[in-house]
Scaffold this active site. Structure first.
Site, PDB file in Angstrom:
ATOM      1  N   MET A  88       0.804  -1.222   0.000  1.00 36.86           N
ATOM      2  CA  MET A  88       0.000   0.000   0.000  1.00 36.86           C
ATOM      3  C   MET A  88       0.842   1.280   0.000  1.00 36.86           C
ATOM      4  O   MET A  88       0.405   2.309   0.516  1.00 36.86           O
ATOM      5  CB  MET A  88      -0.978  -0.010   1.172  1.00 36.86           C
ATOM      6  CG  MET A  88      -1.947  -1.186   1.152  1.00 36.86           C
ATOM      7  SD  MET A  88      -2.784  -1.418  -0.436  1.00 36.86           S
ATOM      8  CE  MET A  88      -4.011  -0.123  -0.328  1.00 36.86           C
ATOM      9  N   ARG A  89       2.033   1.196  -0.561  1.00 41.65           N
ATOM     10  CA  ARG A  89       2.901   2.385  -0.692  1.00 41.65           C
ATOM     11  C   ARG A  89       3.169   2.624  -2.163  1.00 41.65           C
ATOM     12  O   ARG A  89       3.292   1.660  -2.927  1.00 41.65           O
ATOM     13  CB  ARG A  89       4.253   2.159  -0.024  1.00 41.65           C
ATOM     14  CG  ARG A  89       4.170   1.874   1.421  1.00 41.65           C
ATOM     15  CD  ARG A  89       4.104   3.152   2.233  1.00 41.65           C
ATOM     16  NE  ARG A  89       3.395   2.905   3.468  1.00 41.65           N
ATOM     17  CZ  ARG A  89       2.957   3.851   4.272  1.00 41.65           C
ATOM     18  NH1 ARG A  89       3.122   5.114   3.985  1.00 41.65           N
ATOM     19  NH2 ARG A  89       2.324   3.544   5.383  1.00 41.65           N
ATOM     20  N   ILE A  90       3.301   3.888  -2.515  1.00 41.27           N
ATOM     21  CA  ILE A  90       3.645   4.213  -3.902  1.00 41.27           C
ATOM     22  C   ILE A  90       5.161   4.151  -4.025  1.00 41.27           C
ATOM     23  O   ILE A  90       5.880   4.778  -3.247  1.00 41.27           O
ATOM     24  CB  ILE A  90       3.105   5.606  -4.264  1.00 41.27           C
ATOM     25  CG1 ILE A  90       1.574   5.576  -4.191  1.00 41.27           C
ATOM     26  CG2 ILE A  90       3.579   6.023  -5.646  1.00 41.27           C
ATOM     27  CD1 ILE A  90       0.924   6.939  -4.267  1.00 41.27           C
ATOM     28  N   HIS A 107      -3.908  -5.607  -9.235  1.00 40.26           N
ATOM     29  CA  HIS A 107      -4.891  -4.571  -8.898  1.00 40.26           C
ATOM     30  C   HIS A 107      -6.307  -5.141  -9.037  1.00 40.26           C
ATOM     31  O   HIS A 107      -6.610  -5.805 -10.031  1.00 40.26           O
ATOM     32  CB  HIS A 107      -4.711  -3.368  -9.836  1.00 40.26           C
ATOM     33  CG  HIS A 107      -5.639  -2.242  -9.506  1.00 40.26           C
ATOM     34  ND1 HIS A 107      -5.447  -1.409  -8.428  1.00 40.26           N
ATOM     35  CD2 HIS A 107      -6.792  -1.829 -10.106  1.00 40.26           C
ATOM     36  CE1 HIS A 107      -6.435  -0.531  -8.372  1.00 40.26           C
ATOM     37  NE2 HIS A 107      -7.261  -0.766  -9.372  1.00 40.26           N
ATOM     38  N   ASP A 141       3.770   5.991 -12.631  1.00 38.67           N
ATOM     39  CA  ASP A 141       2.440   6.451 -12.216  1.00 38.67           C
ATOM     40  C   ASP A 141       1.658   5.308 -11.566  1.00 38.67           C
ATOM     41  O   ASP A 141       1.841   4.147 -11.911  1.00 38.67           O
ATOM     42  CB  ASP A 141       1.666   6.992 -13.422  1.00 38.67           C
ATOM     43  CG  ASP A 141       2.331   8.228 -13.997  1.00 38.67           C
ATOM     44  OD1 ASP A 141       2.670   9.134 -13.218  1.00 38.67           O
ATOM     45  OD2 ASP A 141       2.546   8.256 -15.223  1.00 38.67           O
ATOM     46  N   VAL A 142       0.749   5.684 -10.686  1.00 33.22           N
ATOM     47  CA  VAL A 142       0.015   4.680  -9.903  1.00 33.22           C
ATOM     48  C   VAL A 142      -0.972   3.892 -10.772  1.00 33.22           C
ATOM     49  O   VAL A 142      -1.777   4.491 -11.499  1.00 33.22           O
ATOM     50  CB  VAL A 142      -0.748   5.372  -8.749  1.00 33.22           C
ATOM     51  CG1 VAL A 142      -1.563   4.354  -7.957  1.00 33.22           C
ATOM     52  CG2 VAL A 142       0.242   6.078  -7.833  1.00 33.22           C
ATOM     53  N   ASP A 143      -0.927   2.575 -10.684  1.00 30.42           N
ATOM     54  CA  ASP A 143      -1.853   1.668 -11.378  1.00 30.42           C
ATOM     55  C   ASP A 143      -1.927   1.995 -12.876  1.00 30.42           C
ATOM     56  O   ASP A 143      -3.011   2.028 -13.471  1.00 30.42           O
ATOM     57  CB  ASP A 143      -3.256   1.739 -10.747  1.00 30.42           C
ATOM     58  CG  ASP A 143      -3.234   1.290  -9.290  1.00 30.42           C
ATOM     59  OD1 ASP A 143      -2.393   0.451  -8.937  1.00 30.42           O
ATOM     60  OD2 ASP A 143      -4.049   1.802  -8.497  1.00 30.42           O
ATOM     61  N   ALA A 171      -9.571 -14.576  -8.814  1.00 33.50           N
ATOM     62  CA  ALA A 171      -8.962 -14.318 -10.139  1.00 33.50           C
ATOM     63  C   ALA A 171      -7.510 -13.880  -9.979  1.00 33.50           C
ATOM     64  O   ALA A 171      -6.625 -14.326 -10.716  1.00 33.50           O
ATOM     65  CB  ALA A 171      -9.782 -13.257 -10.880  1.00 33.50           C
TER      66      ALA A 171
HETATM   67  C1  GRF Z   1      -5.471  -7.478  -3.430  1.00 35.73           C
HETATM   68  O1  GRF Z   1      -6.820  -7.559  -3.717  1.00 35.73           O
HETATM   69  C2  GRF Z   1      -4.755  -6.578  -4.401  1.00 35.73           C
HETATM   70  O2  GRF Z   1      -5.361  -6.486  -5.648  1.00 35.73           O
HETATM   71  C3  GRF Z   1      -4.796  -5.234  -3.735  1.00 35.73           C
HETATM   72  O3  GRF Z   1      -4.669  -5.524  -2.370  1.00 35.73           O
HETATM   73  C4  GRF Z   1      -5.211  -6.806  -2.095  1.00 35.73           C
HETATM   74  C5  GRF Z   1      -4.218  -7.549  -1.252  1.00 35.73           C
HETATM   75  O4  GRF Z   1      -4.733  -8.739  -0.744  1.00 35.73           O
HETATM   76  N1  GRF Z   1      -3.766  -4.386  -4.283  1.00 35.73           N
HETATM   77  P1  GRF Z   1      -3.772  -9.828  -0.120  1.00 35.73           P
HETATM   78  O5  GRF Z   1      -2.934  -9.142   0.964  1.00 35.73           O
HETATM   79  O6  GRF Z   1      -2.904 -10.386  -1.209  1.00 35.73           O
HETATM   80  O7  GRF Z   1      -4.676 -10.868   0.480  1.00 35.73           O
END
Ligand code: GRF
Length: 203
Positions: A88-90, A107, A141-143, A171
């Site tokens: 969760m860091r850029i 993502h 850039d993000v995502d 998925a």
């Molecule tokens: C995933 O759904 C991913 O797409 C998002 O954060 C979630 C992480 O889940 N970026 P986990 O920690 O792999 O269970």
């Protein structure tokens, strides 16, 4: 296939688990790094006997210092590939530039729709009938980087954020190891935004 992999994760680590369980990818995972000491992903790594590390952004004076330290940490350990599994860091330019075309992110939406930290919630509030999972190469850039694999996931009328995210993660757990195998095997050829997936290893 050789190449040491670092997986970066901030949370539960279900994607990390899918990577660890993959017979081709798992043995290459040399390091699991988190920005959160309490991330359950670290326990999964420990259980698999993989080295863990915590780099807390709060311990650094600036984003740039964190970025530089992270890049140096990965390079010192001979890491060739970086997999972002719910990190969760850029990432800053030192990491992104140092590992260009060697970083994958997963993502929970069909990019370029719904980038950002609340992709599942955003897709639900928009009212889409189909969303999904994307694995892409990471750029500045993000995502945003070139897309490697995507899988659609239907939205059910009674879905809430949790139920939809669970189905998207199923998925993700298919796509991420598959894309990692391609990256490790040198099968991704990038041309601008397009990623060509080669059938055979070049050379
Ligand atoms: C995933 O759904 C991913 O797409 C998002 O954060 C979630 C992480 O889940 N970026 P986990 O920690 O792999 O269970």
């Amino acid at each position: 296939m050789d190449g040491r992999i670092a997986v970066l994760a901030s949370g539960a680590g279900s994607n990390l688990q899918a990577l660890l369980d993959d017979p081709e990818v798992g043995p290459h995972i040399a390091l699991v790094l988190s920005d959160r000491r309490e991330a359950p992903a670290l326990d999964r790594a420990g259980a698999a006997g993989v080295e863990t590390a915590v780099l807390e952004p709060g311990a650094f004076a600036s984003r740039e210092d964190f970025d530089r330290a992270l890049a140096a940490f990965l390079e010192e350990r001979g890491i060739a590939f970086v997999l972002l599994a719910g990190f969760m860091r850029i990432l800053g330019p030192h990491v992104v530039g140092g590992f260009a075309e060697r970083i994958l992110n997963v993502h929970p939406a069909l990019l370029p729709a719904f980038p950002g930290a609340h992709a599942v919630r955003d897709a639900l509030s928009w009212g889409v009938r189909v969303t999904g999972a994307t694995v892409h190469l990471v750029d500045g850039d993000v995502d945003h980087g070139p897309i490697v694999l995507q899988e659609p996931v239907p939205v059910h009328p009674d879905d809430d954020e949790l139920s939809l995210h669970r189905r998207i993660q199923e998925a993700e757990h298919r796509l991420f190891p598959e894309a990692a195998r391609m990256l490790l095997g040198g099968r991704l050829k990038v041309e601008g935004r397009l990623v060509h997936i080669l059938k055979d290893v070049p050379g």
